[in-house]
Design an enzyme around this catalytic site. Sequence first.
Site, short mmCIF file in Angstrom:
data_model
loop_
_atom_site.label_atom_id
_atom_site.label_comp_id
_atom_site.label_asym_id
_atom_site.label_seq_id
_atom_site.Cartn_x
_atom_site.Cartn_y
_atom_site.Cartn_z
N TYR A 123 0.80 -1.22 0.00
CA TYR A 123 0.00 0.00 0.00
C TYR A 123 0.84 1.27 0.00
CZ TYR A 123 -4.24 -2.67 0.73
OH TYR A 123 -5.29 -3.52 0.58
N LYS A 170 3.01 -14.63 5.84
CA LYS A 170 3.25 -15.64 4.81
C LYS A 170 4.78 -15.80 4.70
CE LYS A 170 1.53 -18.21 1.38
NZ LYS A 170 0.54 -19.28 1.51
N ASP A 203 -3.32 -17.78 4.83
CA ASP A 203 -4.38 -18.61 4.23
C ASP A 203 -5.03 -19.51 5.28
OD1 ASP A 203 -1.77 -19.53 4.17
OD2 ASP A 203 -1.95 -20.69 2.35
N ASP A 227 -6.12 -5.54 5.59
CA ASP A 227 -7.25 -4.97 4.86
C ASP A 227 -8.27 -6.06 4.53
OD1 ASP A 227 -8.79 -3.17 3.52
OD2 ASP A 227 -7.53 -3.07 1.73
#
Length: 333
Positions: A123, A170, A203, A227
């Site tokens: 972002y 991740k 995930d 987000d």
Amino acid sequence: MYDVTLIPGDGIGPEVAAAARQVIDASGVKINWHIEEAGAAQIEKFGTPLPDRVIESIKSTGVALKGPVTTPIGCGFRSVNVALRKELDLYANLRPAKNYPNIPSRYQNVDLVIVRENTEDLYAGIEHMVGKDAAESIKLFTREGCNRIIRYAFDYAVANDRHKVTAVHKANIMKCTDGMFVEEARKVAKEYPTIELEEMIVDAMCMNLVIAPEKYDVLVLPNLYGDIVSDLCAGLVGGLGVAPGANIGKQAAVFEAIHGSAPDIAGKDMANPTAIILSGVMMLRHLGEKDAAQAIEDSLVKVAASGKFLTFDLGGSTGTKAFTDALVAEMNR
Ligand code: NAI
């Protein structure tokens, strides 16, 4: 007496902001409200939807309660919300997700808080074309950025009687960026022996949240995952009308509902003010007024549980003003 900047915003903003003000004033906490206008209507007068005086006011009070502001489309002005975050370095986005009575939801007993990093990651907007047919975006993490958001999550857990922080990442794939996030989480966690650190790959986090969201307490995430997962969590507990939020920095904090200015129902006394009232509850806790915050939240639960004051978005016919009056009457009981 606290000084607080109040930005009514536009669309349904003025209606729901007035409701929040009425409820907070009824709680007995003394607030000197500094009213500041932001939004498209300011463009003609000041050449910007976010006049400098709004920023100056928040810098001087340190705390703002904000109604939604319509983002002008196609005239080159950036979103007031993004501008506020940048100008005031509001690095932590806080989004609680909690079940309330009579708010339709697939789940029960959800009571978690998302702490999302608000300034870095993909972002940061560092992207460019590589030739005509490829594009590159840079995922920027700094050690300081990771450290301060994780520290914020642990401090929040301690201050709000929470017991577990789940760091979402991740790092199995993105070993430098997400790896740094996990490294800082482990480092910071050592300073908070009463709070458990849990690490979870994003995930798996999404799957576990839709299976058993009641297992989670405080979640801390980098910007992009934050987000996405925070909207997922708003959906777990009934959506926009009841989802509060806050953007917090070292020098200032801005509290606001996550919904927008809802032009379709503006000026019709149809908006549900619950989300901004709950943002006001978060603001009172931030100011250290825990009893007043709890009293408002308890009354809100009673009004919702009575089933008599459902707003239009929840299938009822109670207007913004009648709902607010019912809540204040419950607080005074
Ligand atoms: P929105 O959240 O304003 O509306 C989506 C739907 O939810 C509409 O049907 C609306 O009537 C309903 N809704 C929203 N809040 C409600 C409430 N409190 N009570 C009852 N119903 C409610 O989203 P939309 O239409 O995408 O955005 C409208 C404008 O708001 C846009 O200009 C957008 O940029 C801006 N916006 C501003 C935000 C802020 O200032 N924090 C956040 C999100 C959007």
